[in-house]
Design a protein around this motif. Structure first.
Motif, PDB file in Angstrom:
ATOM      1  N   MET A 147       0.845  -1.204   0.000  1.00 32.08           N
ATOM      2  CA  MET A 147       0.000   0.000   0.000  1.00 32.08           C
ATOM      3  C   MET A 147       0.881   1.255   0.000  1.00 32.08           C
ATOM      4  N   ALA A 148       0.500   2.229  -0.760  1.00 31.70           N
ATOM      5  CA  ALA A 148       1.259   3.471  -0.838  1.00 31.70           C
ATOM      6  C   ALA A 148       1.265   4.178   0.513  1.00 31.70           C
ATOM      7  N   ARG A 149       2.396   4.756   0.861  1.00 31.28           N
ATOM      8  CA  ARG A 149       2.487   5.540   2.087  1.00 31.28           C
ATOM      9  C   ARG A 149       2.086   6.973   1.752  1.00 31.28           C
ATOM     10  N   ARG A 150       1.027   7.430   2.401  1.00 31.79           N
ATOM     11  CA  ARG A 150       0.448   8.732   2.072  1.00 31.79           C
ATOM     12  C   ARG A 150       0.449   9.649   3.284  1.00 31.79           C
ATOM     13  N   VAL A 151       0.622  10.935   3.022  1.00 33.72           N
ATOM     14  CA  VAL A 151       0.562  11.930   4.090  1.00 33.72           C
ATOM     15  C   VAL A 151      -0.328  13.082   3.650  1.00 33.72           C
ATOM     16  N   VAL A 152      -1.103  13.581   4.592  1.00 31.14           N
ATOM     17  CA  VAL A 152      -1.944  14.761   4.374  1.00 31.14           C
ATOM     18  C   VAL A 152      -1.419  15.861   5.290  1.00 31.14           C
ATOM     19  N   VAL A 153      -1.105  17.005   4.698  1.00 33.02           N
ATOM     20  CA  VAL A 153      -0.444  18.085   5.430  1.00 33.02           C
ATOM     21  C   VAL A 153      -1.342  19.318   5.487  1.00 33.02           C
ATOM     22  N   ALA A 154      -1.533  19.830   6.684  1.00 34.74           N
ATOM     23  CA  ALA A 154      -2.230  21.109   6.854  1.00 34.74           C
ATOM     24  C   ALA A 154      -1.193  22.226   6.772  1.00 34.74           C
ATOM     25  N   LEU A 155      -1.355  23.097   5.796  1.00 33.98           N
ATOM     26  CA  LEU A 155      -0.425  24.209   5.608  1.00 33.98           C
ATOM     27  C   LEU A 155      -0.967  25.448   6.306  1.00 33.98           C
ATOM     28  N   LEU A 156      -0.288  25.870   7.367  1.00 30.67           N
ATOM     29  CA  LEU A 156      -0.738  27.021   8.150  1.00 30.67           C
ATOM     30  C   LEU A 156      -0.177  28.300   7.539  1.00 30.67           C
ATOM     31  N   GLY A 157      -0.801  28.730   6.465  1.00 27.92           N
ATOM     32  CA  GLY A 157      -0.392  29.954   5.806  1.00 27.92           C
ATOM     33  C   GLY A 157      -0.964  31.176   6.501  1.00 27.92           C
ATOM     34  N   PRO A 158      -0.630  32.360   6.019  1.00 24.31           N
ATOM     35  CA  PRO A 158      -1.135  33.593   6.635  1.00 24.31           C
ATOM     36  C   PRO A 158      -2.645  33.722   6.484  1.00 24.31           C
ATOM     37  N   VAL A 159      -3.273  34.332   7.469  1.00 24.45           N
ATOM     38  CA  VAL A 159      -4.713  34.609   7.436  1.00 24.45           C
ATOM     39  C   VAL A 159      -4.881  36.125   7.490  1.00 24.45           C
ATOM     40  N   PRO A 160      -5.349  36.754   6.410  1.00 27.18           N
ATOM     41  CA  PRO A 160      -5.311  38.213   6.319  1.00 27.18           C
ATOM     42  C   PRO A 160      -6.477  38.939   6.985  1.00 27.18           C
ATOM     43  N   TRP A 161      -7.386  38.207   7.624  1.00 32.01           N
ATOM     44  CA  TRP A 161      -8.562  38.880   8.181  1.00 32.01           C
ATOM     45  C   TRP A 161      -9.089  38.072   9.358  1.00 32.01           C
ATOM     46  N   SER A 162     -10.008  38.654  10.087  1.00 28.71           N
ATOM     47  CA  SER A 162     -10.761  37.935  11.111  1.00 28.71           C
ATOM     48  C   SER A 162     -12.114  38.613  11.256  1.00 28.71           C
ATOM     49  N   PRO A 186       2.611  24.719  -1.335  1.00 33.19           N
ATOM     50  CA  PRO A 186       2.650  23.255  -1.454  1.00 33.19           C
ATOM     51  C   PRO A 186       3.999  22.749  -1.940  1.00 33.19           C
ATOM     52  N   ASN A 187       4.606  23.440  -2.890  1.00 34.67           N
ATOM     53  CA  ASN A 187       5.890  22.979  -3.439  1.00 34.67           C
ATOM     54  C   ASN A 187       6.956  22.900  -2.359  1.00 34.67           C
ATOM     55  N   ALA A 188       6.990  23.901  -1.480  1.00 29.45           N
ATOM     56  CA  ALA A 188       7.965  23.885  -0.395  1.00 29.45           C
ATOM     57  C   ALA A 188       7.719  22.718   0.553  1.00 29.45           C
ATOM     58  N   VAL A 189       6.445  22.420   0.784  1.00 31.71           N
ATOM     59  CA  VAL A 189       6.111  21.293   1.660  1.00 31.71           C
ATOM     60  C   VAL A 189       6.527  19.972   1.011  1.00 31.71           C
ATOM     61  N   PHE A 190       6.190  19.802  -0.253  1.00 29.39           N
ATOM     62  CA  PHE A 190       6.557  18.561  -0.938  1.00 29.39           C
ATOM     63  C   PHE A 190       8.064  18.329  -0.888  1.00 29.39           C
ATOM     64  N   ALA A 191       8.830  19.401  -1.032  1.00 29.29           N
ATOM     65  CA  ALA A 191      10.290  19.290  -1.027  1.00 29.29           C
ATOM     66  C   ALA A 191      10.816  18.862   0.342  1.00 29.29           C
ATOM     67  N   ALA A 192      10.054  19.140   1.394  1.00 31.81           N
ATOM     68  CA  ALA A 192      10.493  18.809   2.746  1.00 31.81           C
ATOM     69  C   ALA A 192      10.162  17.379   3.150  1.00 31.81           C
ATOM     70  N   LEU A 193       9.292  16.722   2.395  1.00 30.96           N
ATOM     71  CA  LEU A 193       8.834  15.380   2.758  1.00 30.96           C
ATOM     72  C   LEU A 193       9.827  14.321   2.297  1.00 30.96           C
ATOM     73  N   ASP A 194       9.882  13.228   3.033  1.00 29.48           N
ATOM     74  CA  ASP A 194      10.778  12.136   2.676  1.00 29.48           C
ATOM     75  C   ASP A 194      10.131  10.813   3.085  1.00 29.48           C
ATOM     76  N   GLY A 195      10.185   9.846   2.197  1.00 30.26           N
ATOM     77  CA  GLY A 195       9.686   8.520   2.536  1.00 30.26           C
ATOM     78  C   GLY A 195       8.240   8.262   2.183  1.00 30.26           C
ATOM     79  N   TYR A 196       7.588   9.211   1.553  1.00 29.55           N
ATOM     80  CA  TYR A 196       6.179   9.038   1.176  1.00 29.55           C
ATOM     81  C   TYR A 196       6.047   8.790  -0.320  1.00 29.55           C
ATOM     82  N   ASP A 197       4.973   8.078  -0.686  1.00 32.31           N
ATOM     83  CA  ASP A 197       4.661   7.835  -2.090  1.00 32.31           C
ATOM     84  C   ASP A 197       3.693   8.884  -2.633  1.00 32.31           C
ATOM     85  N   GLN A 198       2.810   9.353  -1.767  1.00 28.48           N
ATOM     86  CA  GLN A 198       1.815  10.341  -2.157  1.00 28.48           C
ATOM     87  C   GLN A 198       1.672  11.373  -1.042  1.00 28.48           C
ATOM     88  N   ALA A 199       1.371  12.610  -1.423  1.00 29.79           N
ATOM     89  CA  ALA A 199       1.201  13.667  -0.427  1.00 29.79           C
ATOM     90  C   ALA A 199       0.138  14.642  -0.892  1.00 29.79           C
TER      91      ALA A 199
END
Length: 202
Positions: free
Chosen positions: A1-16, A75-88
């Protein structure tokens, strides 16, 4: 089975919302997304932040959750930081009421496609998330979840069909988006509680 990771990217939030501290708003949105990801089956869960936001991530993650520090919230920066996964998959953290099925739909095309993108519901620029088979295809351009479109993701693909466009969802990117939060929809407890405390429906 493919090793998969789901990543929450905590980017800037410009309002509230009026009467709600922006830092508290950002934290509540992210907490709900991280809690949702923790319920997903057959995937690992991680959080990505810039170094300046490491404390926010550490305060919200479940024990054992990986936190990746990236130079820029893309997302590209996150993908570059991952290691050992088949899908992200990397998704924005401003979707407190995101259905788990929508995450599954983003990952599903990776059995036959190199890349899948989920647009922001309602049209306009911006993506909910991006999923890839790793290593990332060389033709995938830099993508910003706040400004990119499915067409941007497809721009360098050998064929348009190499990028699947999956079901979208609404992000909380401005005051008009508050009305899309459905009090009858399960989940989003942290955001709901914060809005209730400010006197707004939640």
């Amino acid at each position: 089975m493919a090793r998969r990771v789901v990543v929450a990217l905590l980017g800037p939030v410009p309002w509230s919302p009026p009467g709600v501290d922006r830092a508290e708003w950002r934290a509540a949105l992210a907490e709900d997304v991280i809690d949702l990801f923790a319920t997903l089956n057959e995937v690992e869960v991680a959080v990505a932040v810039t170094p300046a936001d490491r404390a926010l991530a550490d305060a919200l993650v479940w024990p054992g959750t990986a936190v990746y520090e990236v130079a820029e919230p893309t997302p590209n920066a996150v993908f570059a930081a991952l290691d050992g996964y088949d899908q992200a998959a990397v998704l924005s953290a401003d979707v407190p009421d995101l259905p788990a099925l929508t995450v599954g739909k983003l990952l599903r095309p990776l059995t036959t496609r190199s890349v899948a993108v989920a647009p922001v519901e309602g049209g306009g620029a911006g993506l909910l998330g991006v999923a890839v088979r790793l290593p990332v295809p060389e033709w995938l351009p830099p993508l910003d979840l706040d400004t990119a479109t499915p067409a941007d993701a497809r721009a360098g693909a050998p064929a348009p069909g190499d990028v699947a466009v999956t079901a979208g969802w609404r992000r909380q990117r401005g005051p008009a988006d508050l009305a899309t939060l459905d009090p009858a929809f399960e989940g989003w407890e942290a955001t709901r509680a914060l809005l209730s405390g400010s006197g707004r429906p939640g």
